[in-house]
Design an enzyme around this catalytic site. Structure first.
Site, short mmCIF file in Angstrom:
data_model
loop_
_atom_site.label_atom_id
_atom_site.label_comp_id
_atom_site.label_asym_id
_atom_site.label_seq_id
_atom_site.Cartn_x
_atom_site.Cartn_y
_atom_site.Cartn_z
CB THR A 202 28.22 57.33 64.17
OG1 THR A 202 27.53 56.15 64.63
CG2 THR A 202 28.04 58.45 65.17
CG ASP B 205 33.63 44.83 62.94
OD1 ASP B 205 33.78 44.05 63.90
OD2 ASP B 205 32.58 44.91 62.28
N GLY C 220 27.18 50.11 68.08
CA GLY C 220 27.44 49.02 69.01
C GLY C 220 28.42 49.41 70.10
N GLY D 237 31.01 54.98 64.61
CA GLY D 237 31.72 54.50 63.43
C GLY D 237 31.48 55.34 62.20
CG MET E 107 32.27 40.63 67.61
SD MET E 107 31.79 42.07 68.57
CE MET E 107 30.30 42.55 67.71
#
Length: 515
Positions: A255, A283, A161, A252, A326
């Site tokens: 990944t 996050d 994202g 993240g 989020m």
């Protein structure tokens, strides 16, 4: 080994000086710096690394201290992989800044970072406590690098994202590769992992400092991003076919698992290729690191939505403002936005189970508080309350994440129904700024952080380290082996920790009853 390395670089300097006087002089300066630090093959004691450490050595400061029974002697350094461990005939040369914006204006490094410089992870200690610890290698430019001039072909890819600061990281990677190390071939991979192997249909984008000059002033990523599309063999085949030997992956924990697999495949094939990661998560749920770049910007933007919710709730009778933020499995954005805004009455996060119905449940609490003070402001993370909603575990996105039901609209319906059962009407104003907080450009603090992370990722790769990520730990820049990141991620907000305690102290919500 240090003396041999210096002699090798001296020979390199002599060779280059025959045809490149200016370049030879610049390398001589680097060698002079190296030789002054080596006596009989041993490293001299360096000056204190930071100005703060120099202050600690002042006599007037030392008088303030008293002896404490705190020892650290069983410290283990997390080992980084190096391409020399599996690639033969690696040659090192002196590290010096290759280019500047104006010819003739040479730059240099204030100091080099040695491989024996470490940052202790667990710095909180008690007297007569454990003497064991874990350390990470400090990040920074090394005195020597293992790439010949013109050898490096780099590729940059963004996955997952969006997050504030992605464009800044790309810009700094390109600038550092081009100016500091003279790299001419830098590719931008489009659309995440799938873009690596799908380069014939979606060509990679060549990047130069001119191409990335002002991209940090916009949100998102000029390379685009996506989830999924991971095909290990096809990706490494594509990288080898295009002679890419430095891969920079921004993403993240998922990944980073992919990055580790790419590193292992390259190692298995004996390919001279470094894989460097930069942790990215809106996050803030990647383990070990202090925080991810973009998190401060996201919280700052989230606070704006909360303030809007406060205004709406206080301007109508029985006003209730609900802001959904989020946070699929970690409530860090919600928690920090509550602390920063200081106007929230109730915070709901995934880590803390919710009691909705019954006396002293969420509905009863919201109703009573609204009747007492005239309004109520609620902040809820998107992953909160799954135990009271029906989440279809079969519906997943391309990264394998469960598609979450909307906790915000769920709460809105339940609160409306509860107020009606009491003969009252609730004026609910619902805010969902999720994409707004992640698609903006990074603020000043995050921009500085992106700069340091990206620069150090390049320094590590040029030094020959691979399978690592560039991060901050205890406010120091470090290199972390990717397996350490994947083994500790994702992390969650501790319901018994100090951050959640601060949230509950601010909201005054009945923490113990719901937990």
């Amino acid at each position: 080994p240090l003396r041999t390395q210096t002699e090798t670089m001296a020979a390199e300097s002599k060779r280059i000086r025959k045809g490149m006087t200016r370049e030879g002089a610049r390398i001589d300066r680097v060698l002079g710096h190296l030789s002054s630090r080596h006596v009989a093959g041993e490293l001299k004691a360096q000056e204190p690394i930071t100005t703060r450490q120099k202050v600690l050595q002042r006599p007037e400061f030392s008088k303030l201290g008293e002896k404490a029974e705190i020892e650290m002697k069983d410290v283990k350094l997390l080992k980084l992989e190096h391409i020399k461990d599996y690639v033969n005939a690696i040659e090192f040369r002196a590290n010096c800044c290759e280019r500047s914006k104006l010819d003739g204006f040479n730059r240099g490094y204030n100091r080099y970072t040695d491989n024996d410089e470490a940052v202790i992870m667990d710095i909180i200690r008690k007297q007569n406590g454990s003497t064991a610890g874990v350390a990470l290698m400090r990040a920074g430019a090394r005195s020597s690098i293992c790439w010949k001039r013109g050898e490096v072909v780099a590729a940059i890819v963004t996955c997952g994202g969006l997050c504030p600061g992605l464009n800044t990281v790309i810009k700094v990677l390109v600038d550092t590769l081009y100016y500091n190390y003279g790299v001419d071939y830098i590719w931008g991979v489009k659309w995440g992992f799938r873009g690596i192997w799908n380069y014939k249909e979606v060509p990679w984008k060549p990047l130069t400092p001119k191409d990335v000059l002002s991209i940090h002033e916009a949100g998102g990523t000029i390379l685009g991003s996506s989830r999924g599309g991971f095909d290990l063999v096809k990706m490494v085949d594509a990288l080898v076919e295009n002679k890419v030997n430095q891969l920079y992956i921004i993403g993240g924990d998922g990944t980073h698992r992919g990055a580790h697999a790419i590193y292992h495949e390259a190692k298995k094939r004996g390919v001279k290729m470094t894989v460097a990661g930069i942790p990215k998560t809106i996050d803030n749920d990647v383990g070990i690191i202090d925080k991810s770049f973009g998190f401060s910007t996201a919280v700052e933007e989230a606070v704006k939505a909360v303030r809007s919710s406060v205004t709406e709730a206080t301007c109508v009778p029985n006003g209730i403002g609900i802001t959904k933020l989020m946070g699929r499995e970690a409530g860090y954005i919600a928690a920090h936005a509550v602390i920063a805004s200081r106007r929230v009455d109730l915070c709901l996060v995934p880590e803390v189970p919710i009691k909705l119905e019954g006396e002293e449940g969420v509905l009863d609490y919201v109703y009573k508080l609204t009747k007492k003070q005239g309004h109520c402001v609620i902040v809820v993370a998107e992953g909160a309350g799954l135990q009271i909603m029906r989440a279809d575990s079969q519906r997943r996105d391309e990264s394998g994440n469960i598609r979450l039901p909307s906790i915000g609209t769920f709460l809105k319906e339940k609160i409306n129904k509860y107020f009606k059962s009491k003969g009252e009407k609730a004026n609910i104003k619902y805010h969902d700024p999720s994409y707004m907080i992640r698609s903006i450009k990074a603020n000043a603090s995050d921009t500085i952080m992106c700069n340091i992370l990206a620069e150090n990722a390049v320094h590590g790769a040029m030094a020959g380290f691979t399978g690592f990520t560039s991060a901050f730990v205890n406010n120091r820049s470090v290199y972390i082996p990717i397996p350490a990141i994947t083994a500790t991620s994702p992390i969650k907000l501790n319901p018994l920790g100090r951050t959640w305690e601060r949230v509950c102290n601010e909201t005054q919500q009945p923490r113990a009853r719901w937990e």
